[in-house]
Design a protein around this motif. Structure first.
Motif, PDB file in Angstrom:
ATOM      1  N   TRP A 163      -3.491  -8.873  -3.566  1.00  0.00           N
ATOM      2  CA  TRP A 163      -4.117  -7.566  -3.347  1.00  0.00           C
ATOM      3  C   TRP A 163      -4.452  -7.402  -1.865  1.00  0.00           C
ATOM      4  O   TRP A 163      -3.928  -6.535  -1.194  1.00  0.00           O
ATOM      5  CB  TRP A 163      -5.360  -7.445  -4.218  1.00  0.00           C
ATOM      6  N   ARG A 164      -5.331  -8.267  -1.342  1.00  0.00           N
ATOM      7  CA  ARG A 164      -5.632  -8.332   0.087  1.00  0.00           C
ATOM      8  C   ARG A 164      -6.037  -9.771   0.418  1.00  0.00           C
ATOM      9  O   ARG A 164      -6.613 -10.475  -0.409  1.00  0.00           O
ATOM     10  CB  ARG A 164      -6.781  -7.397   0.482  1.00  0.00           C
ATOM     11  N   ASN A 165      -5.761 -10.166   1.639  1.00  0.00           N
ATOM     12  CA  ASN A 165      -6.238 -11.454   2.131  1.00  0.00           C
ATOM     13  C   ASN A 165      -7.729 -11.366   2.459  1.00  0.00           C
ATOM     14  O   ASN A 165      -8.212 -10.318   2.892  1.00  0.00           O
ATOM     15  CB  ASN A 165      -5.486 -11.856   3.393  1.00  0.00           C
TER      16      ASN A 165
ATOM     17  N   THR B  19      -8.699  -9.931   5.738  1.00  0.00           N
ATOM     18  CA  THR B  19      -8.652  -8.475   5.826  1.00  0.00           C
ATOM     19  C   THR B  19      -9.847  -7.853   5.139  1.00  0.00           C
ATOM     20  O   THR B  19     -10.412  -6.858   5.603  1.00  0.00           O
ATOM     21  CB  THR B  19      -7.356  -7.941   5.158  1.00  0.00           C
ATOM     22  N   ASP B  20     -10.247  -8.450   4.014  1.00  0.00           N
ATOM     23  CA  ASP B  20     -11.303  -7.897   3.173  1.00  0.00           C
ATOM     24  C   ASP B  20     -12.024  -9.069   2.506  1.00  0.00           C
ATOM     25  O   ASP B  20     -11.378  -9.883   1.844  1.00  0.00           O
ATOM     26  CB  ASP B  20     -10.667  -6.977   2.120  1.00  0.00           C
ATOM     27  N   PRO B  21     -13.343  -9.176   2.654  1.00  0.00           N
ATOM     28  CA  PRO B  21     -14.055 -10.311   2.039  1.00  0.00           C
ATOM     29  C   PRO B  21     -13.897 -10.376   0.522  1.00  0.00           C
ATOM     30  O   PRO B  21     -14.133 -11.434  -0.071  1.00  0.00           O
ATOM     31  CB  PRO B  21     -15.513 -10.081   2.441  1.00  0.00           C
ATOM     32  N   LEU B  22     -13.496  -9.278  -0.117  1.00  0.00           N
ATOM     33  CA  LEU B  22     -13.251  -9.289  -1.558  1.00  0.00           C
ATOM     34  C   LEU B  22     -11.873  -9.860  -1.901  1.00  0.00           C
ATOM     35  O   LEU B  22     -11.563 -10.065  -3.067  1.00  0.00           O
ATOM     36  CB  LEU B  22     -13.372  -7.871  -2.128  1.00  0.00           C
ATOM     37  N   GLY B  23     -11.049 -10.083  -0.877  1.00  0.00           N
ATOM     38  CA  GLY B  23      -9.690 -10.545  -1.103  1.00  0.00           C
ATOM     39  C   GLY B  23      -9.601 -12.024  -1.407  1.00  0.00           C
ATOM     40  O   GLY B  23     -10.598 -12.751  -1.433  1.00  0.00           O
ATOM     41  N   SER B  24      -8.367 -12.479  -1.622  1.00  0.00           N
ATOM     42  CA  SER B  24      -8.106 -13.870  -2.002  1.00  0.00           C
ATOM     43  C   SER B  24      -7.986 -14.756  -0.770  1.00  0.00           C
ATOM     44  O   SER B  24      -7.714 -14.288   0.343  1.00  0.00           O
ATOM     45  CB  SER B  24      -6.818 -13.944  -2.831  1.00  0.00           C
ATOM     46  N   ASP B  25      -8.171 -16.038  -0.979  1.00  0.00           N
ATOM     47  CA  ASP B  25      -8.053 -17.033   0.094  1.00  0.00           C
ATOM     48  C   ASP B  25      -6.574 -17.296   0.360  1.00  0.00           C
ATOM     49  O   ASP B  25      -6.019 -18.344   0.011  1.00  0.00           O
ATOM     50  CB  ASP B  25      -8.786 -18.311  -0.320  1.00  0.00           C
ATOM     51  N   THR B  26      -5.938 -16.297   0.961  1.00  0.00           N
ATOM     52  CA  THR B  26      -4.504 -16.332   1.221  1.00  0.00           C
ATOM     53  C   THR B  26      -4.238 -15.810   2.627  1.00  0.00           C
ATOM     54  O   THR B  26      -5.087 -15.172   3.243  1.00  0.00           O
ATOM     55  CB  THR B  26      -3.734 -15.464   0.203  1.00  0.00           C
ATOM     56  N   ARG B  27      -3.024 -16.064   3.092  1.00  0.00           N
ATOM     57  CA  ARG B  27      -2.575 -15.529   4.379  1.00  0.00           C
ATOM     58  C   ARG B  27      -1.205 -14.881   4.187  1.00  0.00           C
ATOM     59  O   ARG B  27      -0.271 -15.114   4.965  1.00  0.00           O
ATOM     60  CB  ARG B  27      -2.520 -16.639   5.429  1.00  0.00           C
ATOM     61  N   ALA B  28      -1.104 -14.081   3.171  1.00  0.00           N
ATOM     62  CA  ALA B  28       0.175 -13.455   2.827  1.00  0.00           C
ATOM     63  C   ALA B  28       0.576 -12.417   3.871  1.00  0.00           C
ATOM     64  O   ALA B  28      -0.268 -11.708   4.420  1.00  0.00           O
ATOM     65  CB  ALA B  28       0.082 -12.802   1.445  1.00  0.00           C
ATOM     66  N   GLY B  29       1.865 -12.323   4.115  1.00  0.00           N
ATOM     67  CA  GLY B  29       2.368 -11.346   5.073  1.00  0.00           C
ATOM     68  C   GLY B  29       2.398  -9.935   4.534  1.00  0.00           C
ATOM     69  O   GLY B  29       2.536  -8.969   5.298  1.00  0.00           O
ATOM     70  N   VAL B  30       2.287  -9.797   3.226  1.00  0.00           N
ATOM     71  CA  VAL B  30       2.235  -8.493   2.569  1.00  0.00           C
ATOM     72  C   VAL B  30       0.971  -8.451   1.718  1.00  0.00           C
ATOM     73  O   VAL B  30       0.580  -9.445   1.101  1.00  0.00           O
ATOM     74  CB  VAL B  30       3.479  -8.269   1.673  1.00  0.00           C
ATOM     75  N   GLN B  31       0.316  -7.289   1.699  1.00  0.00           N
ATOM     76  CA  GLN B  31      -0.857  -7.063   0.853  1.00  0.00           C
ATOM     77  C   GLN B  31      -0.627  -5.744   0.122  1.00  0.00           C
ATOM     78  O   GLN B  31      -0.386  -4.716   0.758  1.00  0.00           O
ATOM     79  CB  GLN B  31      -2.126  -6.988   1.710  1.00  0.00           C
ATOM     80  N   SER B  32      -0.683  -5.774  -1.199  1.00  0.00           N
ATOM     81  CA  SER B  32      -0.302  -4.579  -1.961  1.00  0.00           C
ATOM     82  C   SER B  32      -1.163  -3.371  -1.595  1.00  0.00           C
ATOM     83  O   SER B  32      -0.673  -2.240  -1.560  1.00  0.00           O
ATOM     84  CB  SER B  32      -0.366  -4.859  -3.467  1.00  0.00           C
ATOM     85  N   TYR B  33      -2.441  -3.587  -1.332  1.00  0.00           N
ATOM     86  CA  TYR B  33      -3.358  -2.495  -0.999  1.00  0.00           C
ATOM     87  C   TYR B  33      -2.920  -1.788   0.282  1.00  0.00           C
ATOM     88  O   TYR B  33      -2.973  -0.555   0.378  1.00  0.00           O
ATOM     89  CB  TYR B  33      -4.767  -3.070  -0.836  1.00  0.00           C
TER      90      TYR B  33
ATOM     91  N   TYR C  26      -0.807 -20.845  -5.510  1.00  0.00           N
ATOM     92  CA  TYR C  26      -0.957 -20.473  -6.917  1.00  0.00           C
ATOM     93  C   TYR C  26      -2.331 -20.894  -7.446  1.00  0.00           C
ATOM     94  O   TYR C  26      -2.977 -20.152  -8.197  1.00  0.00           O
ATOM     95  CB  TYR C  26       0.161 -21.141  -7.725  1.00  0.00           C
ATOM     96  N   ALA C  27      -2.780 -22.066  -7.015  1.00  0.00           N
ATOM     97  CA  ALA C  27      -4.047 -22.603  -7.519  1.00  0.00           C
ATOM     98  C   ALA C  27      -5.262 -21.851  -6.989  1.00  0.00           C
ATOM     99  O   ALA C  27      -6.374 -22.020  -7.510  1.00  0.00           O
ATOM    100  CB  ALA C  27      -4.164 -24.085  -7.148  1.00  0.00           C
ATOM    101  N   LYS C  28      -5.082 -21.019  -5.978  1.00  0.00           N
ATOM    102  CA  LYS C  28      -6.171 -20.168  -5.487  1.00  0.00           C
ATOM    103  C   LYS C  28      -6.050 -18.739  -6.017  1.00  0.00           C
ATOM    104  O   LYS C  28      -7.060 -18.076  -6.264  1.00  0.00           O
ATOM    105  CB  LYS C  28      -6.175 -20.156  -3.959  1.00  0.00           C
ATOM    106  N   LEU C  29      -4.818 -18.289  -6.181  1.00  0.00           N
ATOM    107  CA  LEU C  29      -4.618 -16.907  -6.617  1.00  0.00           C
ATOM    108  C   LEU C  29      -4.961 -16.701  -8.091  1.00  0.00           C
ATOM    109  O   LEU C  29      -5.551 -15.674  -8.453  1.00  0.00           O
ATOM    110  CB  LEU C  29      -3.179 -16.469  -6.354  1.00  0.00           C
ATOM    111  N   VAL C  30      -4.602 -17.645  -8.944  1.00  0.00           N
ATOM    112  CA  VAL C  30      -4.890 -17.459 -10.374  1.00  0.00           C
ATOM    113  C   VAL C  30      -6.394 -17.353 -10.624  1.00  0.00           C
ATOM    114  O   VAL C  30      -6.841 -16.437 -11.340  1.00  0.00           O
ATOM    115  CB  VAL C  30      -4.215 -18.563 -11.212  1.00  0.00           C
TER     116      VAL C  30
END
Length: 409
Positions: free
Chosen positions: A266-268, A271-285, A319-323
């Motif tokens: 959704w968001r890293n 980018t947004d404190p509500l987002g996931s602990d990720t560094r994805a190059g794309v964020q759907s939002y 995967y272990a952080k996103l799920v």
């Protein structure tokens, strides 16, 4: 669903307790209660990815290939087939609004001589499978020349609806007329067939292409007056599509569900404190203008299948952080959470070492079981369920699908 296994039969027999006098108790033998879990597979038709294997096969050969995918789903312990029936503003059923898909005959608009969607629904149900009809809302063509579309194509009749971007053609999501037309085309299938669900994929606004701009200036000037920026307006356009489609499906066929399978981030958090602990190059939002977190938390849709297409331990999107993040997002919502699984990566030599391990996907399901909000998984895609080059799907079936399961409702 089918005959009792030997083990189930033995267990059922044991429930009939014999009294001291040797007579059996009145309690009837009961079959063990079936689990409730999504076990799905996507069958992609765009570019003949999964089915049919190539354009131009005879109707009989197309049908045989389709039934083979359904049979393989049953053999693999699955209970749901997500069948792509509108890959590029076209149809895999006789639609009054859009042309027959070129992926059937090789020629857009040419009648294939049978009804693939009608057959898929009937034959899936005959096998105890649910059939979820998968529609891509806005993609018109994977090439950029409108004159290559059939002359009667809605995009030819309404060139003002079309945006060329990244070498492809798209309907403009910012136009109310487009939104209305897309829904009308989709709902035709809902009216005609007892679909178990309508399913959207991750393509709302197209994924970013470096150095190119999605030209919706005129639409924003006309319809975006209530918004301080274009991004919020674009997200509102997609919100409206989701809300309106959900409501109209229920009016036509109340038992038909509505599910969406977005990009897995959704968001890293950066980018947004509500987002996931990720560094994805794309964020759907931000990139597809799809506020997937909102749809879940507000219960706008019946289910969400985020495409968590990364291995356990992948640095940018683990995967272990996103799920767990998605499980927390779905907590307390009416929207059921399933996880999209990248079966297509298993055994692909171009993928990282984790994907060469036949047990990687099975570990995904084991991890997800720690989160009660995760109600099942959907695998991409049918071709790999059949080929299963390193036995990753067979390992999933052996480890997790020993007993039948019905789809959650």
């Amino acid at each position: 669903m089918g005959r009792l296994s030997r083990r189930a039969f033995a267990l059922a027999a044991l429930t009939t307790v014999t009294t001291a006098s040797g007579s059996a108790s009145a309690a009837p033998a009961r079959r063990p209660r079936e689990a409730s879990e999504m076990r799905g597979v996507w069958v992609a038709t765009v570019a003949n990815r999964d089915w049919p294997s190539r354009a131009g096969l005879s109707a009989a050969d197309q049908r045989a290939e389709l039934l083979a995918h359904l049979d393989k789903a049953v053999e693999s312990g699955l209970n749901t087939v997500v069948f792509q029936v509108r890959p590029t503003a076209d149809a895999l059923w006789p639609s009054p609004y859009e042309p027959w898909s070129q992926y059937l005959t090789g020629t857009q608009g040419k009648d294939p001589g049978w009804d693939p969607l009608g057959t898929a629904v009937e034959e899936a149900h005959a096998r105890g499978l649910e059939l979820h009809a998968w529609f891509n809302p806005y993609r018109i063509s994977n090439q950029a020349d409108p004159t290559k579309l059939i002359s009667s194509h809605p995009a030819r009749r309404h060139p003002e609806w079309v945006v060329t971007y990244g070498g492809k053609l798209y309907y403009n999501p910012g136009l109310p007329a487009v939104r209305a037309f897309v829904q009308k085309a989709i709902l035709d299938a809902v009216k005609k067939y007892p679909l178990d669900a309508v399913h959207f994929d991750d393509y709302f606004y197209p994924y970013p292409v470096a150095g190119q701009t999605f030209d919706d200036d005129a639409a924003f000037d006309e319809y975006g007056g209530g918004f301080s920026n274009r991004a919020d307006w674009r997200r509102d356009n997609i919100d409206r599509l989701v809300l309106e489609t959900a409501a109209r499906i229920k009016r036509i066929r109340p038992t038909t569900q509505f599910g969406i399978s977005p990009f897995g981030v959704w968001r890293n958090a950066a980018t947004d404190p509500l987002g996931s602990d990720t560094r994805a190059g794309v964020q759907s939002y931000d990139d597809n203008y799809a506020d997937t977190r909102k749809w879940v938390q507000k219960g706008w849709i019946d289910y969400l299948v985020p495409q968590v297409y990364w291995n356990i331990g992948f640095a940018a999107a683990d995967y272990a952080k996103l799920v767990p993040w998605w499980a927390k997002t779905a907590q307390g919502s009416r929207t059921k959470l399933y996880v999209g699984e990248a079966l297509y990566k298993a055994g692909d030599p171009a993928q990282a070492a984790a994907w060469q391990d036949p047990a990687e996907l099975s570990r995904h399901l084991t991890l997800a079981k720690d989160h009660s909000e995760v109600r099942g998984h959907v695998f991409f895609a049918a071709k790999e369920v059949t080929a299963d080059p390193i036995g990753a799907m067979a390992r999933v079936v052996a480890d997790h699908y020993g007993r039948p399961a019905r789809t959650p409702r």
